[in-house]
Design a protein around this motif. Structure first.
Motif, PDB file in Angstrom:
ATOM      1  N   ASP A 249       1.021  -1.136   0.153  1.00 40.68           N
ATOM      2  CA  ASP A 249      -0.061   0.052   0.091  1.00 40.68           C
ATOM      3  C   ASP A 249       0.937   1.232  -0.106  1.00 40.68           C
ATOM      4  O   ASP A 249       1.332   1.731   1.055  1.00 40.68           O
ATOM      5  N   LYS A 256       1.315   7.998   0.661  1.00 43.35           N
ATOM      6  CA  LYS A 256       1.743   8.118   1.975  1.00 43.35           C
ATOM      7  C   LYS A 256       3.003   8.902   1.929  1.00 43.35           C
ATOM      8  O   LYS A 256       4.013   8.712   0.950  1.00 43.35           O
ATOM      9  N   ASP A 327      -5.670   6.363  -0.747  1.00 38.74           N
ATOM     10  CA  ASP A 327      -5.509   5.620   0.429  1.00 38.74           C
ATOM     11  C   ASP A 327      -6.435   4.713   1.193  1.00 38.74           C
ATOM     12  O   ASP A 327      -5.895   3.876   1.930  1.00 38.74           O
ATOM     13  N   ALA A 328      -7.669   5.121   0.894  1.00 37.14           N
ATOM     14  CA  ALA A 328      -8.833   4.415   1.643  1.00 37.14           C
ATOM     15  C   ALA A 328      -8.952   3.221   0.738  1.00 37.14           C
ATOM     16  O   ALA A 328     -10.270   3.212   0.234  1.00 37.14           O
ATOM     17  N   GLU A 329      -8.279   2.483   0.318  1.00 36.87           N
ATOM     18  CA  GLU A 329      -8.249   1.413  -0.830  1.00 36.87           C
ATOM     19  C   GLU A 329      -8.776  -0.025  -0.312  1.00 36.87           C
ATOM     20  O   GLU A 329      -9.477  -0.400  -0.854  1.00 36.87           O
TER      21      GLU A 329
HETATM   22 MN    MN Z   1      -4.319   2.776   2.361  1.00 31.55          MN
END
Ligand code: MN
Ligand code: BES
Ligand code: ZN
Length: 478
Positions: A249, A256, A327-329
């Motif tokens: 991720d 990130k 990033d909210a995967e």
């Molecule tokens: Mn993430």
């Protein structure tokens, strides 16, 4: 690690578990000198004493009751980790456990802690022979454990080791496709069926959630389906386990920040490792339960084609989602798996996911944040398993108000909530894709450790595995 019940009298290294200093008298051949030495040590707040008898070691462990049974059990595991360190320090290959305390499971728990701490990940070490732990066999005396207990412990430890190794494998070995292959191997070795859906199939099925996460990747996603069907299942409706399989991720285009936050992101498939190795244990133990497991897998990268913040995705369920943070995967691919699970008319669905930093911030590495719609007896059973295995659960509410935070201006949902309550808004998002009793376990804080803690090594921990297996072993028996 090997576990055996000793048929003949013990000869080599011996560990005695006592719960009262008076029980020292029951240790065969203990001398007066040794007895007074051990007593002095125990008066000194020490609970673990090593006596070097030159041709073998004699270990004495004083078991002290704590405030709760859960805590007492955990002390046994921790002492097992102490014993493991001493055994390897002196290059012992085996040790025999004698439980002469009043707690029936003391030797098993000690062995569990010992085995959990004896794990090593040496695949990439060129000096692996030199640094391999010497200890590899634990014997129990006949009165210290039953055959069934020993066999269940051996399988549990095997499953924990395998799950830790999957987490420890870096992305340049463990792509989504490789993860699927590893799961196929687990199925062959233990006896559950594995079906792997490839990218073409995911496109055909219109699994928009997982495909949207994969857009920036060079490597194809996979969706792995495991099924274990025993001859006589005690559950009519299947139990479905789902594991987040983000093999890496980066955050995608919502990248990130590099310092630290990406270092451990190979562990973002900790949920996938947990459920697939749990399936391995379930099949090996031949539990009388019909269980299915699903692992949606991909890496999350900011490639040329990557999903951009603002994109609207049509999910597998048909729900539209405005992706405001790539990033909210995790919730995107879990949503597709949760929708897929509906076809089984399941009695219970449990997902395990390294889902939110918020869960990690809230309880740190001392427990799992959980929430869900399963009935109270089910939740109580999970909490009990959490305490019994010391992989504890903290339950969060799924109040409606949290759902308001994920309403989009232009689509059915958006994939991020407000600045607070992040673990719950992620849970609310997942809840939208369920229509059955469901439990969500956010293992973000516990699946990977950056320093050794007792029997938990650095790296993958498989934290939650023993809790889940304990729940399944005791399913319906309460
Ligand atoms: Mn993430
Ligand atoms: N994989 C992370 C969560 C995570 C964070 C796991 C730290 C382990 C340690 C997840 O995909 C993520 O990035 N979540 C975001 C969600 C946010 C963008 C709404 C988070 O928690 O910051
Ligand atoms: Zn993630």
């Amino acid at each position: 690690m090997e576990f055996k019940i000793l048929q003949k009298p013990a000869t080599k290294h011996q560990a005695y578990i006592i719960d009262d200093i008076a029980k020292l008298a029951l240790v065969p051949g203990i001398t007066e000198q040794e007895t007074s030495f051990v007593k002095t040590c125990f008066n000194d707040e020490q609970t673990f004493v090593t006596i070097n008898r030159f041709s073998y070691f004699l270990f004495i462990y004083l078991l002290k009751s704590k405030k709760t049974e859960s805590q007492t059990r955990e002390t046994c595991r921790k002492s097992g980790a102490e014993l493991q360190a001493v055994c390897n320090k002196y290059k012992l290959t085996e040790v025999t456990l004698h439980n002469i305390s009043a707690m029936p499971q003391a030797a098993l728990l000690l062995a569990e802690g010992l085995a959990l701490s004896n794990y090593q990940f040496l695949k990439y070490r060129t000096n692996s022979k030199k640094i391999t732990h010497t200890l590899h066999t634990v014997y129990f005396t006949k009165t210290s454990a039953t055959l069934k207990e020993v066999s269940q412990l051996a399988i549990t430890i095997d499953a924990v080791y395998r799950a830790r190794t999957l987490v420890n494998e870096p992305l340049n070995y463990l792509s989504a496709e490789q993860l699927s292959k590893e799961i196929a191997t687990l199925g062959k070795e233990s006896g559950f069926k594995v079906t792997i859906l490839n990218k073409a199939r995911l496109i055909k099925e219109k699994m928009g959630g997982i495909l949207s996460v994969n857009m920036g990747s060079q490597q194809p996603p996979t969706f792995t389906i495991m099924e274990y069907t025993p001859k006589k299942a005690i559950n009519k409706k299947p139990i479905v386990l789902i594991g987040k399989g983000v093999v890496y991720d980066t955050g995608g285009l919502s990248l990130k920040p590099t310092p630290n936050s990406m270092d451990r992101m190979k562990s973002d498939m900790g949920g996938a490792a947990l459920v697939s190795c749990a399936m391995y244990a379930i099949a090996k133990m031949q539990l009388p339960l019909h269980i299915i497991a699903l692992v949606p897998a991909t890496d999350n990268r900011p490639g040329e084609n990557a999903t951009v913040p603002g994109d609207v995705i049509t999910m597998y369920s048909g729900t539209t989602v405005e992706v405001l943070n790539t990033d909210a995967e995790g919730r995107m691919l879990l949503a597709d798996a949760l929708h897929w699970a509906k076809r089984y008319k399941p009695g219970l669905v449990c997902d395990f996911a390294t889902l939110t930093g918020a869960a990690s911030v809230a309880v740190g590495e001392y427990g799992i944040v959980c929430m869900g719609t399963a009935d109270e007896p089910t939740r109580q059973a999970f909490r009990d398993s959490g305490f019994s295995q010391y992989e504890r659960l903290v339950e969060y509410p799924l109040w409606d108000e949290y759902g308001d935070q994920i309403k989009s201006d232009i689509a059915d949902l958006k994939n991020v909530g407000g600045p607070s309550g992040g673990a719950i808004t992620a849970g609310k998002f997942l809840e939208h894709f369920t229509d059955y009793p469901w439990m969500h376990f956010d293992i973000a804080g516990v699946s990977f450790a950056t320093s050794k803690k007792g029997y938990l090594p650095v790296g993958g921990t498989a934290y939650g595995m023993r809790m889940l297996l304990d729940y399944l072993i005791h399913y319906n028996k309460a």
